[in-house]
Enzyme design. Structure first.
Site, mmCIF file in Angstrom:
data_model
loop_
_atom_site.group_PDB
_atom_site.id
_atom_site.type_symbol
_atom_site.label_atom_id
_atom_site.label_comp_id
_atom_site.label_asym_id
_atom_site.label_seq_id
_atom_site.Cartn_x
_atom_site.Cartn_y
_atom_site.Cartn_z
ATOM 1 N N HIS A 68 37.943 37.164 29.562
ATOM 2 C CA HIS A 68 37.446 38.422 28.996
ATOM 3 C C HIS A 68 38.269 39.598 29.517
ATOM 4 O O HIS A 68 38.675 40.480 28.756
ATOM 5 C CB HIS A 68 35.982 38.675 29.395
ATOM 6 C CG HIS A 68 34.991 37.748 28.809
ATOM 7 N ND1 HIS A 68 34.060 37.087 29.587
ATOM 8 C CD2 HIS A 68 34.736 37.372 27.537
ATOM 9 C CE1 HIS A 68 33.286 36.350 28.816
ATOM 10 N NE2 HIS A 68 33.682 36.504 27.560
ATOM 11 N N LYS A 103 20.651 32.515 23.716
ATOM 12 C CA LYS A 103 21.099 32.112 25.053
ATOM 13 C C LYS A 103 20.114 32.594 26.111
ATOM 14 O O LYS A 103 19.538 33.661 25.992
ATOM 15 C CB LYS A 103 22.481 32.710 25.358
ATOM 16 C CG LYS A 103 23.590 32.193 24.478
ATOM 17 C CD LYS A 103 24.916 32.807 24.878
ATOM 18 C CE LYS A 103 26.055 32.309 24.003
ATOM 19 N NZ LYS A 103 27.329 32.942 24.357
ATOM 20 N N ARG A 158 40.242 31.726 21.524
ATOM 21 C CA ARG A 158 40.762 30.710 22.452
ATOM 22 C C ARG A 158 41.466 29.596 21.729
ATOM 23 O O ARG A 158 42.431 29.038 22.216
ATOM 24 C CB ARG A 158 39.605 30.121 23.279
ATOM 25 C CG ARG A 158 38.982 31.092 24.247
ATOM 26 C CD ARG A 158 37.795 30.473 24.899
ATOM 27 N NE ARG A 158 36.788 30.223 23.858
ATOM 28 C CZ ARG A 158 35.480 30.219 24.064
ATOM 29 N NH1 ARG A 158 35.006 30.387 25.261
ATOM 30 N NH2 ARG A 158 34.647 30.016 23.078
ATOM 31 N N SER A 210 32.134 31.498 29.474
ATOM 32 C CA SER A 210 31.073 31.820 30.428
ATOM 33 C C SER A 210 30.203 30.598 30.692
ATOM 34 O O SER A 210 29.772 30.368 31.825
ATOM 35 C CB SER A 210 30.218 32.974 29.897
ATOM 36 O OG SER A 210 30.987 34.148 29.809
#
Length: 160
Positions: free
Chosen positions: A19, A43, A92, A130
């Site tokens: 990040h 989440k 990514r 994360s």
């Protein structure tokens, strides 16, 4: 000349070196960069919103154009409310692209003056998320190269 404003949205739970790499690179392009911490109802966060905001402020303190805020609702509406010309998203892998393209297309439908900029991650962070950081930390794995030092210490404190 008008300032070029962009936002980088995410849950940042926790903020990773991946990040931070995207934030630093975007800061070279935009005059003002809002790092917008969003609540993701799907989440269960490790850190509460205030802690995430504080950690992001700490690890981005060296980047003068960064502003850290929380945001609710549609990201593109938040971006428009800030006068942003762009939403910056890190990619990514190819697997990220399809999902991100759908969101970018919808955002463009809702707010045609807000562009989406995709930034390819540094290859050394292409595996990093994360979720992976939290999983490794949960089992006392070494996360020192994955997150900034302040974040590493906060995570380790959580899992003690």
């Amino acid at each position: 000349m008008t300032e070029k404003i962009a936002i980088i949205p995410g849950s940042f739970d926790p903020i990773t070196n991946g990040h931070l790499d995207i934030i630093e690179r975007a800061a070279k392009v935009f005059d003002v960069l809002y790092v917008s911490v969003l609540a993701n109802s799907s989440k269960q966060p490790l850190f509460d919103l205030d802690t995430r905001l504080a950690l992001i402020k700490e690890v981005t303190a060296h980047i003068p154009q960064v502003r850290v805020e929380s945001a609710q609702g549609l990201t593109v509406q938040y971006a428009a409310s800030k006068g942003a010309v762009a939403i910056v998203r890190g990619l990514r892998a190819v697997s990220d692209f399809e999902y991100e393209m759908q969101i970018a297309s919808m955002n463009r439908t809702l707010e045609e003056d807000v562009e989406t900029f995709f930034v390819m991650t540094n290859s050394k962070y292409s595996f990093l998320s994360s979720s992976i950081v939290k999983e490794v930390a949960k089992y006392q794995g070494d996360i020192s190269g994955l997150v900034p030092k302040a974040v590493e210490e906060a995570i380790q404190a959580k899992f003690r």
